[in-house]
Design an enzyme around this catalytic site. Structure first.
Site, PDB file in Angstrom:
ATOM      1  N   PHE A  83     -23.960  13.506  21.166  1.00  0.00           N
ATOM      2  CA  PHE A  83     -24.514  13.446  22.542  1.00  0.00           C
ATOM      3  C   PHE A  83     -25.095  14.832  23.058  1.00  0.00           C
ATOM      4  CE2 PHE A  83     -21.879   9.360  23.074  1.00  0.00           C
ATOM      5  CZ  PHE A  83     -22.755   8.821  22.352  1.00  0.00           C
TER       6      PHE A  83
ATOM      7  N   THR B  13     -26.692  21.899  27.430  1.00  0.00           N
ATOM      8  CA  THR B  13     -26.938  20.568  28.384  1.00  0.00           C
ATOM      9  C   THR B  13     -25.699  20.142  29.054  1.00  0.00           C
ATOM     10  OG1 THR B  13     -26.862  19.064  26.711  1.00  0.00           O
ATOM     11  CG2 THR B  13     -28.918  19.765  27.158  1.00  0.00           C
TER      12      THR B  13
ATOM     13  N   GLU C 260     -15.334  13.556  28.304  1.00  0.00           N
ATOM     14  CA  GLU C 260     -15.632  12.232  28.956  1.00  0.00           C
ATOM     15  C   GLU C 260     -15.981  12.557  30.551  1.00  0.00           C
ATOM     16  OE1 GLU C 260     -16.435   9.638  27.323  1.00  0.00           O
ATOM     17  OE2 GLU C 260     -15.449  10.276  25.228  1.00  0.00           O
TER      18      GLU C 260
END
Length: 559
Positions: free
Chosen positions: A279, A284, A528
């Site tokens: 991901f 980013t 996370e």
């Protein structure tokens, strides 16, 4: 002892009342015409995040109150449980009354909200005042530490025979197969041996939440949390092996086509497919709307992937990549993102990325080493014609968001395991090491550390279990999962830091396992959802009214 339980329920209710006052003050800062104003939320970050931490502390009191009541209802409340409750409540009540730590040097205080009087009112209420006066005292901490040293542990039964058996099974497996070798694997910067991975697969680690019809165990998030906690108590990397399978299993189980479910889920469950989550990108971080990795459809129906990803765990050994990528460049932000289920060849030491169109470089890290981290480059990598998750473009971000609750619950559980690992190491060292003719546990500053470490771990554990129960009931629990992750990560780091302090100079030596645990614990407040992002999400969600508060402080809700 039961009078402390009723006092705990009353205190938790008072804490939530105080929390409601903070809510009003923060809402006035960040709402415009009754709606969240993103610019104001950013401008008032400290207030919003401080509210998130205060609310998390209050919810921890609620969960701990229920834990003690469950022990009493089962006739198993013992003196050690009362001590744990008193110390945990005493510490957290004092924090609510004077200042809650958001980090080592950021303390949010009542005065920042203009609520000094409300904080005093909370602290002076008979229930909270009792805990603050007689909860965490030198005497209770010393007695708690003595009982811990004698081998007693706070109540941990889930009230469910299957769940209690799962805990026992994985505690035994971890003690036998993970703990004795974890530090050597860490020092060697080695992957967890594949034979250990295979043993974990046989125990069902990778299919805990996958439906039985697809070869999994068909259990819930609470079972998954128990498995993750116990494995992480030996080594966080063992507990984390199941994370990627959990994410991939939920992505496919909730969003996949019938063919994707039938083809992939049984192989994930039995460990013949090891997935990895792809991901994050170099520029980013948490801003997934800015993902630029591009996937283009080809004439034969396959997809060609180009771009860069980073911090990809277990990438070389993985067989399946869940790749968040942009399939529609004309749609900015989240709308152009899709999820691809891209299969790859499992790498070896000699050839970590043997397929055409993909290459990777290892990122050397302080801890969390057992699966290795990679930066990946895609240059025309081919994903199959049936790899678009659910067969639908533009749904990638929404599909991923649905996994965040489970992933954060699982991360909180890993943090609890790390916290217990740090406690275990500190206690054992304090019992074995002698200074000035007595063991370290005889010194109050050492026994204080150990008692607060154990009490806080129970508080965070019960908050984590509570979030898992919400998920298992099919309730939205993004706020609860975030709170569990936020608090558990802080507790894991505090425990590791204090455990190293108990070891003194030896704790700084690589030969002692606590040096590994300290490095492992530090990542928990980053992955996370970094602590700051997590607090922002919690604060915004709370202002928007998203929290399961039914029977919240009554102590009557099902544990």
């Amino acid at each position: 002892m039961t009078d402390w339980i009723s006092t705990a329920a009353e205190t938790a209710a008072k804490a939530q009342t105080y929390c409601g006052r903070v809510h009003s003050k923060v809402a006035a800062k960040v709402l415009t015409n009754g709606k969240m104003d993103a610019a104001l939320a950013e401008q008032e970050q400290r207030a919003l995040h401080g509210y998130a931490w205060i609310a998390t502390t209050a919810e921890a009191l609620v969960s701990a109150s229920r834990w003690a009541k469950a022990a009493a209802d089962n006739g198993e409340l013992r003196p050690i449980d009362e001590l744990c409750l008193r110390i945990g409540f005493g510490e957290y009540c004092a924090q609510l009354a004077s200042g809650v730590s958001m980090s080592a040097n950021e303390v949010v205080r009542p005065a920042e909200f203009g609520l000094d009087a409300d904080a005093r009112s909370f602290a002076e209420s008979p229930a909270a005042a009792r805990f603050m006066a007689a909860g965490s005292t030198a005497q209770t901490r010393a007695e708690f530490a003595r009982r811990l040293a004698d081998g007693e542990r706070p109540y941990e039964s889930l009230g469910d025979e299957t769940l209690d058996l799962i805990r026992d099974q994985f505690r035994t497996f971890t003690a036998d197969r993970i703990t004795p070798k974890a530090h050597r694997w860490h020092l060697d910067d080695a992957l967890i041996p594949i034979e250990v991975v295979d043993e974990m697969a046989q125990l069902g680690v990778f299919g805990v939440c996958i439906a039985e019809e697809h070869g999994g165990l068909g259990l819930g998030k609470l079972a998954m949390a128990l498995v993750s906690e116990e494995l992480s108590r030996g080594w966080i990397c063992a507990g984390s092996l199941g994370t990627r399978s959990e994410i991939a299993g939920e992505l496919i189980g909730e969003n996949g086509t019938d063919e994707q479910k039938a083809r992939l889920l049984p192989r994930i469950a039995d460990g013949s497919i090891l997935p990895t989550a792809v991901f994050t990108e170099p520029d980013t971080g948490s801003d997934l709307a800015s993902v630029r990795t591009r996937a283009r459809p080809q004439p034969d129906g396959t997809w060609s992937i180009d771009g860069a990803k980073t911090w990809i765990t277990h990438a070389a050994r993985a067989d399946l990549m869940t790749v968040l990528c942009r399939t529609d460049p004309d749609k900015p932000g989240y709308g152009g993102l899709s999820m691809l289920l891209a299969e790859k060849t499992r790498g070896t030491d000699a050839a970590p990325f043997p397929d055409n169109g993909i290459d990777g470089s290892e990122i050397e890290v302080l801890g969390y080493r057992g699966m290795k981290e990679y930066a990946l480059g895609f240059d025309g990598f081919t994903a199959g014609a049936d790899s678009l998750l659910g067969g639908a473009e533009g749904q990638g971000f929404k599909q991923l968001m649905r996994t965040f609750e489970g992933a954060r619950i699982q991360t909180a559980a890993r943090a609890i395991g790390v916290a217990w690992n740090a406690f275990d190491l500190a206690l054992n060292y304090a019992l074995e090491r002698k200074q000035f003719g007595k063991n370290l546990l005889a010194f109050p500053r050492v026994s204080d550390k150990l008692s607060i470490m154990a009490a806080e771990t129970v508080m965070a554990r019960e908050l984590t279990y509570a979030s898992a129960r919400h998920k298992d009931r099919g309730e939205r629990c993004d706020i609860e999962a975030g709170m569990a992750k936020l608090l558990s990560a802080r507790v894991a780091w505090a425990n590791a830091d204090n455990a190293l302090q108990v070891h003194g100079g030896n704790g700084y030596a690589l030969e002692y396992p606590i040096s590994r645990v300290l490095c492992d614990a530090r990542i928990l407040n980053i992955f996370e959802g970094a602590g700051e992002i997590q607090a922002h999400v919690i604060g915004r969600g709370l202002i928007s009214g998203r929290l399961n508060t039914s029977k919240s402080a009554s102590g009557q809700a099902e544990r």
